[in-house]
Design an enzyme around this catalytic site. Structure first.
Site, PDB file in Angstrom:
ATOM      1  N   CYS A  40       0.714  -1.003  -0.026  1.00  0.00           N
ATOM      2  CA  CYS A  40       0.098   0.012  -0.092  1.00  0.00           C
ATOM      3  C   CYS A  40       0.996   1.045   0.012  1.00  0.00           C
ATOM      4  N   HIS A  41       0.179   2.574  -0.180  1.00  0.00           N
ATOM      5  CA  HIS A  41       1.045   3.562  -0.439  1.00  0.00           C
ATOM      6  C   HIS A  41       1.852   4.146   0.913  1.00  0.00           C
ATOM      7  N   THR A  42       1.249   3.870   1.929  1.00  0.00           N
ATOM      8  CA  THR A  42       1.958   4.372   3.105  1.00  0.00           C
ATOM      9  C   THR A  42       3.150   3.598   3.457  1.00  0.00           C
ATOM     10  N   HIS A  62       1.123  -3.547   6.196  1.00  0.00           N
ATOM     11  CA  HIS A  62       0.266  -3.426   7.380  1.00  0.00           C
ATOM     12  C   HIS A  62      -1.222  -3.759   6.441  1.00  0.00           C
ATOM     13  N   GLU A  63      -1.142  -4.700   5.701  1.00  0.00           N
ATOM     14  CA  GLU A  63      -2.298  -5.169   4.725  1.00  0.00           C
ATOM     15  C   GLU A  63      -2.176  -6.639   4.464  1.00  0.00           C
ATOM     16  N   CYS A  92      -9.725  -2.040  21.344  1.00  0.00           N
ATOM     17  CA  CYS A  92      -9.820  -2.621  22.753  1.00  0.00           C
ATOM     18  C   CYS A  92     -11.454  -2.743  23.294  1.00  0.00           C
ATOM     19  N   CYS A  95     -11.050   1.670  25.873  1.00  0.00           N
ATOM     20  CA  CYS A  95     -10.558   3.055  26.003  1.00  0.00           C
ATOM     21  C   CYS A  95     -11.539   4.064  25.806  1.00  0.00           C
ATOM     22  N   CYS A  98     -12.824   4.184  22.141  1.00  0.00           N
ATOM     23  CA  CYS A  98     -14.011   3.060  21.741  1.00  0.00           C
ATOM     24  C   CYS A  98     -15.352   3.190  22.472  1.00  0.00           C
ATOM     25  N   CYS A 106      -9.292   3.769  18.303  1.00  0.00           N
ATOM     26  CA  CYS A 106      -8.612   3.366  19.580  1.00  0.00           C
ATOM     27  C   CYS A 106      -7.517   3.820  20.198  1.00  0.00           C
ATOM     28  N   ARG A 110      -1.785   3.136  21.143  1.00  0.00           N
ATOM     29  CA  ARG A 110      -1.179   4.275  20.321  1.00  0.00           C
ATOM     30  C   ARG A 110       0.297   4.691  20.439  1.00  0.00           C
ATOM     31  N   CYS A 169      -6.637  -2.999   4.436  1.00  0.00           N
ATOM     32  CA  CYS A 169      -6.532  -1.776   4.500  1.00  0.00           C
ATOM     33  C   CYS A 169      -7.368  -1.202   3.251  1.00  0.00           C
ATOM     34  N   ARG A 370      -3.437  -3.179  -7.033  1.00  0.00           N
ATOM     35  CA  ARG A 370      -2.955  -3.897  -5.865  1.00  0.00           C
ATOM     36  C   ARG A 370      -2.166  -5.096  -6.419  1.00  0.00           C
TER      37      ARG A 370
HETATM   38  P1  NAD Z   1      -3.541   5.487  -6.146  1.00  0.00           P
HETATM   39  O1  NAD Z   1      -2.113   5.980  -6.674  1.00  0.00           O
HETATM   40  O2  NAD Z   1      -3.678   3.996  -6.565  1.00  0.00           O
HETATM   41  O3  NAD Z   1      -4.595   6.280  -6.801  1.00  0.00           O
HETATM   42  C1  NAD Z   1      -4.448   7.565  -6.852  1.00  0.00           C
HETATM   43  C2  NAD Z   1      -5.188   7.986  -8.046  1.00  0.00           C
HETATM   44  O4  NAD Z   1      -5.353   9.414  -8.034  1.00  0.00           O
HETATM   45  C3  NAD Z   1      -4.431   7.472  -9.350  1.00  0.00           C
HETATM   46  O5  NAD Z   1      -5.335   7.025 -10.215  1.00  0.00           O
HETATM   47  C4  NAD Z   1      -4.199   8.984 -10.048  1.00  0.00           C
HETATM   48  O6  NAD Z   1      -4.257   8.882 -11.371  1.00  0.00           O
HETATM   49  C5  NAD Z   1      -5.291   9.781  -9.504  1.00  0.00           C
HETATM   50  N1  NAD Z   1      -5.095  11.517  -9.263  1.00  0.00           N
HETATM   51  C6  NAD Z   1      -3.643  12.030  -9.163  1.00  0.00           C
HETATM   52  N2  NAD Z   1      -3.849  13.410  -9.391  1.00  0.00           N
HETATM   53  C7  NAD Z   1      -5.133  13.213  -9.631  1.00  0.00           C
HETATM   54  C8  NAD Z   1      -5.927  14.755  -9.741  1.00  0.00           C
HETATM   55  N3  NAD Z   1      -5.383  16.005  -9.732  1.00  0.00           N
HETATM   56  N4  NAD Z   1      -7.357  14.524 -10.009  1.00  0.00           N
HETATM   57  C9  NAD Z   1      -7.855  13.352 -10.056  1.00  0.00           C
HETATM   58  N5  NAD Z   1      -7.273  12.252 -10.012  1.00  0.00           N
HETATM   59  C10 NAD Z   1      -5.821  12.332  -9.670  1.00  0.00           C
HETATM   60  O7  NAD Z   1      -3.689   5.397  -4.688  1.00  0.00           O
HETATM   61  P2  NAD Z   1      -4.523   4.714  -3.696  1.00  0.00           P
HETATM   62  O8  NAD Z   1      -3.926   3.333  -3.264  1.00  0.00           O
HETATM   63  O9  NAD Z   1      -5.795   4.582  -4.022  1.00  0.00           O
HETATM   64  O10 NAD Z   1      -4.490   5.681  -2.527  1.00  0.00           O
HETATM   65  C11 NAD Z   1      -5.111   6.843  -2.453  1.00  0.00           C
HETATM   66  C12 NAD Z   1      -4.763   7.776  -1.115  1.00  0.00           C
HETATM   67  O11 NAD Z   1      -5.428   7.099  -0.044  1.00  0.00           O
HETATM   68  C13 NAD Z   1      -3.340   7.707  -0.707  1.00  0.00           C
HETATM   69  O12 NAD Z   1      -3.175   8.774  -0.451  1.00  0.00           O
HETATM   70  C14 NAD Z   1      -3.376   6.790   0.234  1.00  0.00           C
HETATM   71  O13 NAD Z   1      -2.160   6.892   1.459  1.00  0.00           O
HETATM   72  C15 NAD Z   1      -4.532   7.206   0.835  1.00  0.00           C
HETATM   73  N6  NAD Z   1      -5.017   6.085   2.025  1.00  0.00           N
HETATM   74  C16 NAD Z   1      -5.835   6.322   2.923  1.00  0.00           C
HETATM   75  C17 NAD Z   1      -6.185   5.817   3.988  1.00  0.00           C
HETATM   76  C18 NAD Z   1      -7.010   6.221   5.273  1.00  0.00           C
HETATM   77  O14 NAD Z   1      -7.243   5.405   6.151  1.00  0.00           O
HETATM   78  N7  NAD Z   1      -7.490   7.703   5.223  1.00  0.00           N
HETATM   79  C19 NAD Z   1      -6.118   4.517   4.051  1.00  0.00           C
HETATM   80  C20 NAD Z   1      -5.527   3.960   2.793  1.00  0.00           C
HETATM   81  C21 NAD Z   1      -4.970   4.775   1.873  1.00  0.00           C
HETATM   82  C1  022 Z   2      -3.187   3.267   5.302  1.00  0.00           C
HETATM   83  N1  022 Z   2      -3.055   4.737   5.696  1.00  0.00           N
HETATM   84  C2  022 Z   2      -2.680   5.183   4.286  1.00  0.00           C
HETATM   85  C3  022 Z   2      -2.567   4.154   3.521  1.00  0.00           C
HETATM   86  N2  022 Z   2      -2.728   2.939   4.175  1.00  0.00           N
HETATM   87  C4  022 Z   2      -3.352   5.351   6.622  1.00  0.00           C
HETATM   88  C5  022 Z   2      -2.368   6.187   7.423  1.00  0.00           C
HETATM   89  C6  022 Z   2      -2.826   6.895   8.261  1.00  0.00           C
HETATM   90  C7  022 Z   2      -3.862   6.652   9.104  1.00  0.00           C
HETATM   91  C8  022 Z   2      -4.771   5.845   8.643  1.00  0.00           C
HETATM   92  C9  022 Z   2      -4.644   5.171   7.187  1.00  0.00           C
HETATM   93  C10 022 Z   2      -4.078   7.432  10.125  1.00  0.00           C
HETATM   94  C11 022 Z   2      -5.222   8.461  10.365  1.00  0.00           C
HETATM   95  C12 022 Z   2      -5.072   8.996  11.430  1.00  0.00           C
HETATM   96  C13 022 Z   2      -4.104   8.537  12.140  1.00  0.00           C
HETATM   97  N3  022 Z   2      -3.588   7.478  11.520  1.00  0.00           N
HETATM   98  C14 022 Z   2      -3.654   8.533  13.638  1.00  0.00           C
HETATM   99  C15 022 Z   2      -4.501   7.749  14.581  1.00  0.00           C
HETATM  100  C16 022 Z   2      -4.339   8.033  16.070  1.00  0.00           C
HETATM  101  O1  022 Z   2      -3.386   9.097  16.510  1.00  0.00           O
HETATM  102  O2  022 Z   2      -4.852   7.459  16.801  1.00  0.00           O
HETATM  103  C17 022 Z   2      -2.410   6.665  11.659  1.00  0.00           C
HETATM  104  C18 022 Z   2      -2.598   5.487  12.314  1.00  0.00           C
HETATM  105  C19 022 Z   2      -1.587   4.357  12.434  1.00  0.00           C
HETATM  106  C20 022 Z   2      -0.271   4.954  12.522  1.00  0.00           C
HETATM  107  C21 022 Z   2      -0.069   6.301  12.250  1.00  0.00           C
HETATM  108  C22 022 Z   2      -1.175   7.207  11.837  1.00  0.00           C
HETATM  109  C23 022 Z   2       0.951   4.142  12.799  1.00  0.00           C
HETATM  110  O3  022 Z   2       0.804   3.023  13.384  1.00  0.00           O
HETATM  111  N4  022 Z   2       2.226   4.516  12.651  1.00  0.00           N
HETATM  112  C24 022 Z   2      -4.105   4.744  11.957  1.00  0.00           C
HETATM  113 ZN    ZN Z   3      -2.763   1.153   3.479  1.00  0.00          ZN
END
Ligand code: NAD
Ligand code: 022
Ligand code: ZN
Length: 375
Positions: A40-42, A62-63, A92, A95, A98, A106, A110, A169, A370
């Site tokens: 995954c991207h992270t 993480h996935e 948990c 907390c 939760c 949770c 953390r 994830c 993926r």
């Molecule tokens: P990805 O690279 O597979 O997809 C991103 C898409 O965005 C691509 O298709 C790309 O062409 C498109 N894109 C780029 N610039 C653009 C623009 N200006 N306008 C429209 N589209 C555009 O990435 P992904 O795996 O789908 O992840 C996306 C994001 O989600 C990442 O930042 C990732 O870290 C995040 N994420 C967050 C969480 C969370 O819990 N919040 C969990 C997992 C992933």
């Molecule tokens: C997963 N992520 C992006 C791609 N795949 C992702 C990254 C960060 C978070 C969630 C998903 C995130 C959002 C908010 C937080 N995190 C903070 C949570 C908190 O403070 O309670 C986050 C998480 C874990 C970690 C860091 C940031 C870590 O384990 N290092 C859920």
């Molecule tokens: Zn992820």
């Protein structure tokens, strides 16, 4: 014991596959044999050195999905043989967070999780006597790993590991953002920015709920077919609309006698703060909600005019799709097994652990939705 793992030695270097030492589970911990893990991207964000909180040397990932092979003292909720998905957001159930029922974040472990350590402040991984750090409490780029029992979801044992690892994830984040965070209702209109591994799961979540208009926005035209495959009804490439993308989307979503445009729900799945603003401003005045899923680079800031909020738009963010891991992840596995959601076509590449750096390259080049490593 010894286990095979892909180790992140230092920022900016490829992962190195090697034998490492893994200590057994302590109080409240379980050892899991990881059968499959997504990339995954992270993981890339941390490996590249761009993550200010990244710690090295560490075992990323993480996935994952796997089987409990050992339990430590005091473990009550899991047993040997359970099929599980590791949770980077634990649950948990004790907390304040939760118990609030208002968040999935949770706080039980953390502090130590963020430091790459188990809840007792130590690491289970080492190599030649040198400590290796855990990552997001999961470290699924190791064939065997140790996790707190509150950080593993028990799932249907018939589910295939090489598919359900993605529920650890991407799937839960996308589908969960629709169901838990936005609480989208049938008949709603939605815009999804970024049709990658997250955006496609938002799209299938919207289809599952019965959204009417599902607009996908991506700068890459190859994503049109991908979006349609999972329920997208309209595709827009912002580079081809010739003008302001927000105005274009607002026009596209005009409905009702007052002909006010904007979507009921919009989702940023890019991580670009510029796109986050576009997503927010293309939400409907009065009630439109915009959900930030993408993780922006360190130090980035979002902007809009306060007028956009005063006129009733709501800006929200979500971690892990707002899912409570031990409660919600097993349900998503069951939805997959029942055919309610799809995973198989999104897994574009299957690799061996020795090829894991190729998986990172495919992700950087945008060639994969993926990649999954199968042990
Ligand atoms: P990805 O690279 O597979 O997809 C991103 C898409 O965005 C691509 O298709 C790309 O062409 C498109 N894109 C780029 N610039 C653009 C623009 N200006 N306008 C429209 N589209 C555009 O990435 P992904 O795996 O789908 O992840 C996306 C994001 O989600 C990442 O930042 C990732 O870290 C995040 N994420 C967050 C969480 C969370 O819990 N919040 C969990 C997992 C992933
Ligand atoms: C997963 N992520 C992006 C791609 N795949 C992702 C990254 C960060 C978070 C969630 C998903 C995130 C959002 C908010 C937080 N995190 C903070 C949570 C908190 O403070 O309670 C986050 C998480 C874990 C970690 C860091 C940031 C870590 O384990 N290092 C859920
Ligand atoms: Zn992820």
């Amino acid at each position: 014991m010894k286990t095979k793992a892909a180790v992140a030695i230092a920022a900016g270097k490829p992962l190195e596959v090697m034998e490492v030492d893994l200590d057994g589970p302590r109080d409240g911990e379980v050892m899991v044999e990881i059968k499959a893990t997504g990339i995954c991207h992270t993981d890339e964000f941390t490996l590249s050195g761009a993550d200010p909180e990244g710690i090295f040397p560490a075992i990323l990932g993480h996935e994952g999905a796997g089987i409990v092979v050992d339990v430590g003292p005091g473990v009550t909720s899991r047993k040997k043989g359970d099929h599980v998905i590791p949770l980077y957001t634990p649950e948990c159930r004790q907390c304040p967070s939760c118990l609030s029922r208002k968040t999935n974040l949770c706080t039980a472990i953390r502090a130590t999780q963020g430091q790459g350590l188990m809840p007792d402040g130590t690491s289970r991984f080492s190599v030649n006597g040198e400590k290796l750090f855990h990552y997001m409490g999961c470290s699924t780029f190791s064939n065997f790993t140790v996790l707190p029992e509150i950080a593993v979801a028990k799932v249907n044992p018939d589910a295939p590991f090489d598919k359900i690892c993605y529920i650890g994830c991407g799937v839960t984040t996308g589908v969960g953002a629709v169901i838990n965070t936005a609480k989208v209702e049938p008949g709603a209109t939605a815009i999804v920015f970024g049709l990658g591994g997250i955006g496609l799961n938002v799209i299938q979540g919207l289809r599952l709920i019965g959204a009417d208009m599902i607009i996908g926005v991506d700068v890459n035209n190859d994503k049109k077919a991908w979006g349609e495959r999972f329920g997208m009804t309209h595709f827009v490439n912002p580079n081809e609309v010739g003008g302001d993308i927000v105005q274009y989307l607002v026009n596209m979503t005009k409905r009702g006698a007052d002909q006010i445009g904007g979507a009921d729900y919009t989702f940023d799945c890019t991580g670009s703060v510029k796109v986050m603003r576009q997503a927010f401003e293309s939400a409907h005045r009065g009630w439109g909600q915009s959900i930030i899923i993408g993780v922006a680079g360190a130090g980035q800031e979002i902007a809009t005019r306060p007028f956009q909020l005063v006129t009733g738009r709501v800006w929200k963010g979500t971690a892990f799709g707002g899912a409570r891991g031990r409660t919600d992840v097993p349900k998503i596995v069951d939805w997959y097994m029942a055919g309610k959601i799809e995973i198989d076509p999104m897994i574009t590449h299957k690799l061996e652990l020795e090829e894991i750096n190729k998986g990172f390259d495919l992700m950087r080049e945008g060639k994969s939705i993926r990649s999954v490593v199968v042990y």
